[in-house]
Design an enzyme around this catalytic site. Structure first.
Site, mmCIF file in Angstrom:
data_model
loop_
_atom_site.group_PDB
_atom_site.id
_atom_site.type_symbol
_atom_site.label_atom_id
_atom_site.label_comp_id
_atom_site.label_asym_id
_atom_site.label_seq_id
_atom_site.Cartn_x
_atom_site.Cartn_y
_atom_site.Cartn_z
ATOM 1 N N GLU A 79 0.805 -1.216 0.000
ATOM 2 C CA GLU A 79 0.000 0.000 0.000
ATOM 3 C C GLU A 79 0.843 1.273 0.000
ATOM 4 O OE1 GLU A 79 -1.259 0.914 4.588
ATOM 5 O OE2 GLU A 79 -2.458 -0.566 3.522
ATOM 6 N N HIS A 148 9.352 -8.453 -1.249
ATOM 7 C CA HIS A 148 8.691 -7.187 -1.570
ATOM 8 C C HIS A 148 9.408 -6.493 -2.717
ATOM 9 C CE1 HIS A 148 6.116 -6.885 2.126
ATOM 10 N NE2 HIS A 148 6.914 -7.885 2.434
#
Length: 188
Positions: A79, A148
């Site tokens: 996010e 990530h």
């Protein structure tokens, strides 16, 4: 929750392409805004789902020992940067009172939680809390391992670095030997 506004996404993607100096009307990019809108509808479909819905079906079974589904693959979107992160979730619980759920329901709950703008820490805690609230087990343990892209393709640029988060509830929060047993199963 409202559905995805494809038109707005298409306009935003067109603006981004223009802002980086691209020509959104060139052959390779002309349908990109539509493709991105369609992709966002898919990768963010968890926004309209409650993971607890997957635990509505329970079965009576005289089993009060570990149930572990490990290596559940997932994909999510950070996010903070709106780039992907992906990995595996491991979900274990000790049923109480003969109340067990279908094994696929654990994987479906992971999927529902992951498919929204997310933080790995929140995915881990939300899955654990959903199992606790829905099944009232003796204990729950959730371990999430992920890579990530915000660390791999930008910023620090460390491909292969994995982040591990855990959430333990009930007996797993209280008993280090039980936690160690499950972590051993996950590692094997």
């Amino acid at each position: 929750m409202q559905s995805v506004d494809h038109k707005k996404i298409q306009q935003a993607v067109t603006m981004i392409l223009e802002a980086i100096g691209e020509d959104p009307s060139r052959e390779g990019l002309e349908d990109t805004p539509k493709r991105v809108a369609k992709m966002y509808a898919e990768v963010f479909q968890g926004l309209n789902q409650d993971p607890k819905e997957h635990f509505q079906t329970v079965f009576g079974e005289d089993h009060e020992e570990l149930v572990l589904v490990k290596d559940i693959p997932f994909f999510s979107m950070c996010e903070h940067h709106l780039v992907p992160f992906f990995g595996h979730a491991h979900v274990g619980y000790i049923p109480r009172g003969g109340k067990v759920t279908g094994l696929s329901k654990l994987a479906r709950a992971v999927e529902a939680v992951a498919k929204r703008p997310q933080l790995q820490e929140r995915i881990t805690a939300t899955i654990a809390d959903s199992v606790v609230e829905s099944l009232d087990p003796h204990g729950v343990i959730v371990v999430v391992e992920a890579e990530h892209m915000c660390m791999t393709m930008r910023g620090v640029k460390k491909p292969g670095a994995k982040t591990i988060t855990t959430a333990v509830r009930g007996k797993y929060a209280e008993d280090a030997s039980l936690r160690a047993e499950v972590l051993g199963f996950i590692k094997s």
